[in-house]
Design a protein around this motif. Structure first.
Motif, mmCIF file in Angstrom:
data_model
loop_
_atom_site.group_PDB
_atom_site.id
_atom_site.type_symbol
_atom_site.label_atom_id
_atom_site.label_comp_id
_atom_site.label_asym_id
_atom_site.label_seq_id
_atom_site.Cartn_x
_atom_site.Cartn_y
_atom_site.Cartn_z
ATOM 1 N N ARG A 152 -5.648 6.550 -0.896
ATOM 2 C CA ARG A 152 -6.038 5.575 -1.919
ATOM 3 C C ARG A 152 -4.831 4.733 -2.318
ATOM 4 N NH1 ARG A 152 -8.716 8.734 -5.169
ATOM 5 N NH2 ARG A 152 -6.895 9.462 -6.274
ATOM 6 N N GLU A 153 -3.651 5.370 -2.472
ATOM 7 C CA GLU A 153 -2.431 4.632 -2.826
ATOM 8 C C GLU A 153 -1.982 3.716 -1.679
ATOM 9 O OE1 GLU A 153 -0.310 7.865 -5.838
ATOM 10 O OE2 GLU A 153 -0.066 8.092 -3.665
ATOM 11 N N ILE A 154 -2.157 4.191 -0.449
ATOM 12 C CA ILE A 154 -1.792 3.377 0.713
ATOM 13 C C ILE A 154 -2.677 2.134 0.791
ATOM 14 C CG2 ILE A 154 -1.864 3.323 3.254
ATOM 15 C CD1 ILE A 154 -0.807 6.257 3.124
ATOM 16 N N ILE A 155 -3.975 2.331 0.636
ATOM 17 C CA ILE A 155 -4.902 1.195 0.677
ATOM 18 C C ILE A 155 -4.583 0.223 -0.456
ATOM 19 C CG2 ILE A 155 -7.325 0.520 0.382
ATOM 20 C CD1 ILE A 155 -8.008 3.223 1.848
ATOM 21 N N ALA A 156 -4.326 0.763 -1.648
ATOM 22 C CA ALA A 156 -3.984 -0.080 -2.801
ATOM 23 C C ALA A 156 -2.716 -0.885 -2.520
ATOM 24 C CB ALA A 156 -3.802 0.784 -4.044
ATOM 25 N N HIS A 157 -1.709 -0.215 -1.989
ATOM 26 C CA HIS A 157 -0.441 -0.883 -1.652
ATOM 27 C C HIS A 157 -0.681 -2.007 -0.654
ATOM 28 C CE1 HIS A 157 3.693 -1.475 -0.298
ATOM 29 N NE2 HIS A 157 3.228 -1.341 0.933
ATOM 30 N N ASN A 158 -1.470 -1.730 0.385
ATOM 31 C CA ASN A 158 -1.726 -2.733 1.423
ATOM 32 C C ASN A 158 -2.523 -3.916 0.880
ATOM 33 O OD1 ASN A 158 -0.280 -1.383 3.400
ATOM 34 N ND2 ASN A 158 -2.056 -0.206 4.084
ATOM 35 N N ILE A 159 -3.491 -3.661 0.024
ATOM 36 C CA ILE A 159 -4.269 -4.758 -0.570
ATOM 37 C C ILE A 159 -3.346 -5.666 -1.375
ATOM 38 C CG2 ILE A 159 -5.999 -5.316 -2.339
ATOM 39 C CD1 ILE A 159 -7.563 -2.815 -1.340
ATOM 40 N N LYS A 160 -2.515 -5.068 -2.222
ATOM 41 C CA LYS A 160 -1.610 -5.857 -3.062
ATOM 42 C C LYS A 160 -0.621 -6.653 -2.210
ATOM 43 C CE LYS A 160 1.503 -5.433 -7.005
ATOM 44 N NZ LYS A 160 2.041 -4.498 -8.014
ATOM 45 N N THR A 161 -0.018 -5.986 -1.224
ATOM 46 C CA THR A 161 0.965 -6.641 -0.368
ATOM 47 C C THR A 161 0.337 -7.789 0.410
ATOM 48 O OG1 THR A 161 2.207 -4.580 -0.167
ATOM 49 C CG2 THR A 161 2.629 -6.261 1.501
ATOM 50 N N LEU A 162 -0.851 -7.552 0.981
ATOM 51 C CA LEU A 162 -1.523 -8.590 1.764
ATOM 52 C C LEU A 162 -1.999 -9.744 0.882
ATOM 53 C CD1 LEU A 162 -3.503 -6.301 4.224
ATOM 54 C CD2 LEU A 162 -1.580 -7.804 4.791
ATOM 55 N N ARG A 163 -2.415 -9.438 -0.330
ATOM 56 C CA ARG A 163 -2.843 -10.509 -1.237
ATOM 57 C C ARG A 163 -1.661 -11.395 -1.591
ATOM 58 N NH1 ARG A 163 -2.090 -11.358 -6.420
ATOM 59 N NH2 ARG A 163 -1.562 -9.209 -6.902
ATOM 60 N N LYS A 164 -0.535 -10.771 -1.898
ATOM 61 C CA LYS A 164 0.640 -11.546 -2.313
ATOM 62 C C LYS A 164 1.272 -12.316 -1.154
ATOM 63 C CE LYS A 164 2.261 -9.093 -6.373
ATOM 64 N NZ LYS A 164 3.412 -8.376 -6.936
ATOM 65 N N SER A 165 1.366 -11.690 0.018
ATOM 66 C CA SER A 165 2.051 -12.345 1.135
ATOM 67 C C SER A 165 1.120 -13.143 2.028
ATOM 68 C CB SER A 165 2.786 -11.303 1.981
ATOM 69 O OG SER A 165 1.856 -10.455 2.628
#
Length: 189
Positions: free
Chosen positions: A12-25
């Motif tokens: 869940r933390e990995i998916i959350a991290h990836n969503i945030k990173t992909l949204r920002k970058s």
């Protein structure tokens, strides 16, 4: 600067991290704009709010399979990219407390070798090069215009070459007459 990635994370933390990173970058949207994008793509028309996006990016909510498909569509990435284990994470913590080594879940050959920060840096460098290439193209356009102007002048002169040749021949004839002493009178040329 992004916080350091822990060596152990839940999926869940990995998916959350990836969503945030992909949204920002990737899509480079704020949470409000991203929530609106999710609303338009969500066939169930759930109320996606800034708060729900924030909870998702902090890993404070469970993701359904439909959620993963929706986030992947909104980010323009495959669902598998949301589950990609970030560089630095060595194990996945299961709900029962067991830590599963990264190597048991993900082939090291399928993961990018470079940290996301490096990839972002490369992306920025590529954008800088594109901007410089666009500036160069504009400069070349100006130079190209100057060259075209010179070509037009040359074509005009080439078209007038008969006139230039005639004037040159007349000038030579008049110079020879002048040397012989039988120059034409002023105003008779």
């Amino acid at each position: 600067m992004e916080p350091e990635i822990p060596s152990t994370m839940t999926m869940r933390e990995i998916i959350a991290h990836n969503i945030k990173t992909l949204r920002k970058s990737g899509v480079q949207e704020g949470q409000a704009a991203f929530a609106e994008r999710l609303k338009t793509l969500d066939p169930s028309k759930r109320a996606w709010s800034v708060n729900r996006v924030s909870e998702a990016e902090r890993g404070e909510r469970n993701f359904t399979m439909d959620d993963l498909v929706l986030f992947a569509r909104a980010l323009g990435k495959p669902v598998s990219r949301l589950m990609l284990i970030p560089v630095g994470v060595e194990s996945i913590r299961m709900d029962n407390g067991e830590n599963v080594p990264r190597s048991a879940l993900q082939d090291s050959g399928t993961h990018p070798d470079a940290p996301e920060e490096y990839l972002l840096e490369v992306g920025r460098a590529v954008l800088d090069h594109i901007e410089k290439a666009e500036e160069l193209a504009k400069s070349l356009g100006v130079i190209g215009g100057m060259i075209r102007g010179a070509q037009i002048a040359a074509e005009t002169l080439a078209g007038d070459s008969a006139s230039i040749h005639s004037l040159t021949a007349t000038a030579r004839r008049d110079i020879l007459r002048h040397k012989r002493g039988n120059a034409p009178e002023v105003g008779t040329i």
